[in-house]
Design an enzyme around this catalytic site. Structure first.
Site, PDB file in Angstrom:
ATOM      1  N   GLY A  22       1.862   3.421  -6.274  1.00 14.88           N
ATOM      2  CA  GLY A  22       2.806   4.730  -6.821  1.00 14.88           C
ATOM      3  C   GLY A  22       3.274   5.517  -5.662  1.00 14.88           C
ATOM      4  O   GLY A  22       3.238   6.729  -5.948  1.00 14.88           O
ATOM      5  N   CYS A  40      12.724   2.316  -4.244  1.00 14.62           N
ATOM      6  CA  CYS A  40      12.420   3.319  -4.987  1.00 14.62           C
ATOM      7  C   CYS A  40      13.578   3.463  -6.055  1.00 14.62           C
ATOM      8  O   CYS A  40      14.767   3.580  -5.976  1.00 14.62           O
ATOM      9  CB  CYS A  40      12.442   4.724  -4.065  1.00 14.62           C
ATOM     10  SG  CYS A  40      11.141   4.454  -3.044  1.00 14.62           S
ATOM     11  N   THR A  97       7.375  -5.463  -1.353  1.00 17.49           N
ATOM     12  CA  THR A  97       6.698  -6.547  -2.264  1.00 17.49           C
ATOM     13  C   THR A  97       7.552  -6.868  -3.212  1.00 17.49           C
ATOM     14  O   THR A  97       8.571  -6.446  -3.679  1.00 17.49           O
ATOM     15  CB  THR A  97       5.523  -5.680  -2.876  1.00 17.49           C
ATOM     16  OG1 THR A  97       5.937  -4.433  -3.590  1.00 17.49           O
ATOM     17  CG2 THR A  97       4.261  -5.434  -1.872  1.00 17.49           C
ATOM     18  N   GLY A 106       1.186 -10.292   0.632  1.00 11.36           N
ATOM     19  CA  GLY A 106       0.265 -11.454   1.183  1.00 11.36           C
ATOM     20  C   GLY A 106       0.927 -12.666   1.209  1.00 11.36           C
ATOM     21  O   GLY A 106       2.093 -12.912   1.109  1.00 11.36           O
ATOM     22  N   GLY A 141       1.048  -6.203   6.852  1.00 14.83           N
ATOM     23  CA  GLY A 141       0.208  -5.216   5.783  1.00 14.83           C
ATOM     24  C   GLY A 141      -1.025  -5.965   5.210  1.00 14.83           C
ATOM     25  O   GLY A 141      -2.007  -5.370   5.985  1.00 14.83           O
TER      26      GLY A 141
HETATM   27  C1  LIG Z   1      -1.464  -1.203  -0.470  1.00 14.76           C
HETATM   28  C2  LIG Z   1       0.084  -1.137  -0.160  1.00 14.76           C
HETATM   29  C3  LIG Z   1       0.679   0.035  -0.199  1.00 14.76           C
HETATM   30  C4  LIG Z   1       2.228  -0.070   0.378  1.00 14.76           C
HETATM   31  N1  LIG Z   1       2.843   1.292   0.394  1.00 14.76           N
HETATM   32  C5  LIG Z   1       4.077   1.212   0.999  1.00 14.76           C
HETATM   33  C6  LIG Z   1       4.802   2.198   1.086  1.00 14.76           C
HETATM   34  O1  LIG Z   1       4.474   3.476   1.351  1.00 14.76           O
HETATM   35  N2  LIG Z   1       5.858   2.014   1.895  1.00 14.76           N
HETATM   36  C7  LIG Z   1       6.740   0.744   1.537  1.00 14.76           C
HETATM   37  O2  LIG Z   1       7.843   0.796   2.505  1.00 14.76           O
HETATM   38  N3  LIG Z   1       6.080  -0.349   1.766  1.00 14.76           N
HETATM   39  C8  LIG Z   1       4.658  -0.121   1.206  1.00 14.76           C
HETATM   40  N4  LIG Z   1       3.952  -1.300   1.096  1.00 14.76           N
HETATM   41  C9  LIG Z   1       4.791  -2.651   1.176  1.00 14.76           C
HETATM   42  C10 LIG Z   1       4.348  -3.143   2.729  1.00 14.76           C
HETATM   43  O3  LIG Z   1       4.802  -2.228   3.669  1.00 14.76           O
HETATM   44  C11 LIG Z   1       4.904  -4.611   3.042  1.00 14.76           C
HETATM   45  O4  LIG Z   1       6.375  -4.438   2.826  1.00 14.76           O
HETATM   46  C12 LIG Z   1       4.501  -5.538   1.714  1.00 14.76           C
HETATM   47  O5  LIG Z   1       3.232  -5.455   1.470  1.00 14.76           O
HETATM   48  C13 LIG Z   1       4.596  -7.077   2.333  1.00 14.76           C
HETATM   49  O6  LIG Z   1       3.897  -7.302   3.576  1.00 14.76           O
HETATM   50  P1  LIG Z   1       2.483  -7.831   3.497  1.00 14.76           P
HETATM   51  O7  LIG Z   1       2.475  -9.078   2.729  1.00 14.76           O
HETATM   52  O8  LIG Z   1       2.390  -8.236   5.210  1.00 14.76           O
HETATM   53  O9  LIG Z   1       1.678  -6.980   2.852  1.00 14.76           O
HETATM   54  C14 LIG Z   1       2.646  -1.277   0.435  1.00 14.76           C
HETATM   55  C15 LIG Z   1       1.928  -2.477   0.445  1.00 14.76           C
HETATM   56  C16 LIG Z   1       0.627  -2.397   0.068  1.00 14.76           C
HETATM   57  C17 LIG Z   1      -0.231  -3.781  -0.283  1.00 14.76           C
END
Ligand SMILES: Cc1cc2nc3c(=O)[nH]c(=O)nc-3n(C[C@H](O)[C@H](O)[C@H](O)COP(=O)(O)O)c2cc1C
Length: 327
Positions: free
Chosen positions: A73, A131, A209, A233, A285
């Site tokens: 959030g 958002c 995500t 992931g 991430g």
């Molecule tokens: C715990 C968590 C917090 C995240 N916070 C943000 C955020 O503040 N801003 C944003 O653009 N994406 C946020 N994301 C999305 C990641 O930047 C990324 O786009 C997404 O997790 C997919 O990449 P990954 O599979 O390598 O995690 C967040 C993801 C996770 C897991």
């Protein structure tokens, strides 16, 4: 390794094409305790909003098969605390820092963009457009008209800072995604840009995500307090590869728009897939939660791959996917 991985991302020079994804590595450089930041290409900050946010109640992070769910959030320190407590540290972070911005109205984004433009050591900002817009409720990233306006307004307050837009994966189908991508790079109603400047985004980051949920079958309740969250992931990776592929083929290749692949990178092969599909860089991430050093291992694997592919620089492999002949 240094030369073969050096990456020019829309004018931002990175040591290598591996960055930490927004929100997964603290507000700024907190991962430095577990990971040598001087060996990665860059960090994207936590998304900063105009006011501080507590975010959603717990549980707000859960492991799932092949990844994780989160419903954080947008908990973050807010703009004032970012400028006071974090911005002064940016010049000493031993890698590039890209500022991430979130908001619920165009004014929110513009206020944070203008403030980040004043932080000299931040060469680019990434707009998190997943958002909901308080005016209408739809995500900025799923509404081409709202995205055009957002990008145009942010552009006006960025004097030297590059503008990246992180697209949302929820728009349906490649045609619609290309339309959204175009509205970020060439926003409707923008003035013609000069030879070295673009009217809109200078790079597109793909993507965030995917909306998801999990249910506890004994209590019959949602496992996230927020009911739904976002999937990240390895389970997300093939989906994100296709999104990069679609945007590269439909729009980015011809317009020369650099792409950043995001989603499920935990091994170098995942990053290499993104590069072949058309990404100039990747962000990691969820991989950090399993192994904080994985970005360094990914960069090392990419360097060995570039050598095997006999290229002087990794950029020569961008978009070099070999597709079967059309039947
Ligand atoms: C715990 C968590 C917090 C995240 N916070 C943000 C955020 O503040 N801003 C944003 O653009 N994406 C946020 N994301 C999305 C990641 O930047 C990324 O786009 C997404 O997790 C997919 O990449 P990954 O599979 O390598 O995690 C967040 C993801 C996770 C897991």
């Amino acid at each position: 390794m240094a030369e073969s991985l050096s990456t020019n991302l829309a004018g931002v020079i990175l040591r290598n094409p591996v960055l930490l994804a927004a929100g997964t590595a603290g507000t700024l450089d907190e991962m430095g305790d577990a990971l040598d930041l001087s060996r990665i290409g860059g960090i994207v900050t936590k998304s900063i909003t105009r006011r501080p946010r507590e975010g959603n109640p717990t549980w707000r992070i859960l492991p799932t098969d092949g990844g994780m769910l989160n419903a954080i959030g947008l908990a973050n320190v807010g703009l004032d605390a970012f400028l006071r407590d974090y911005a002064p540290k940016v010049p000493n972070v031993p890698t590039r820092v890209i500022g991430s911005i979130a908001g619920f109205s165009i004014d929110d984004y513009v206020a944070v963009a203008a403030a980040m433009d004043g932080v000299e050591a931040i060469p680019a900002v990434e707009l998190n457009v997943s958002c909901p817009n308080v005016h209408g409720g739809a995500e900025f990233g799923s509404d081409a008209a709202a995205l055009s306006t957002l990008v145009r307004e942010c552009r006006k307050v960025l004097t030297s800072t590059r503008l990246f837009v992180k697209l949302s994966p929820i728009v349906a189908g490649p045609v619609r995604l290309a339309e959204i991508a175009r509205s970020a790079v060439e926003p409707a109603g923008s003035q013609p840009a000069g030879p070295n400047s673009r009217p809109g985004a200078e790079a597109l980051c793909i993507s965030n995500t995917l909306p998801a949920m999990a249910i506890d079958v004994e209590s019959r309740k949602p496992r996230l307090a927020n009911v739904t969250g976002g999937l990240s992931g390895p389970a997300l990776h093939p989906v994100a590869v296709k999104l990069v592929h679609d945007v590269y083929r439909a729009f980015a290749k011809d317009s020369g728009t650099p792409l950043v692949g995001i989603g499920g990178v935990i091994r170098w092969e995942h990053a290499a897939e993104f590069i072949l599909a058309g990404a100039s860089a990747v962000e990691i991430g969820t991989g950090l939660f399993a192994d904080p050093r994985c970005p360094i291992k990914v960069a090392e694997g990419l360097a060995r791959w570039a050598a095997r592919q006999r290229v002087g620089n990794i950029s020569e492999l961008v978009g070099r996917l070999e597709l079967p002949e059309k039947r």
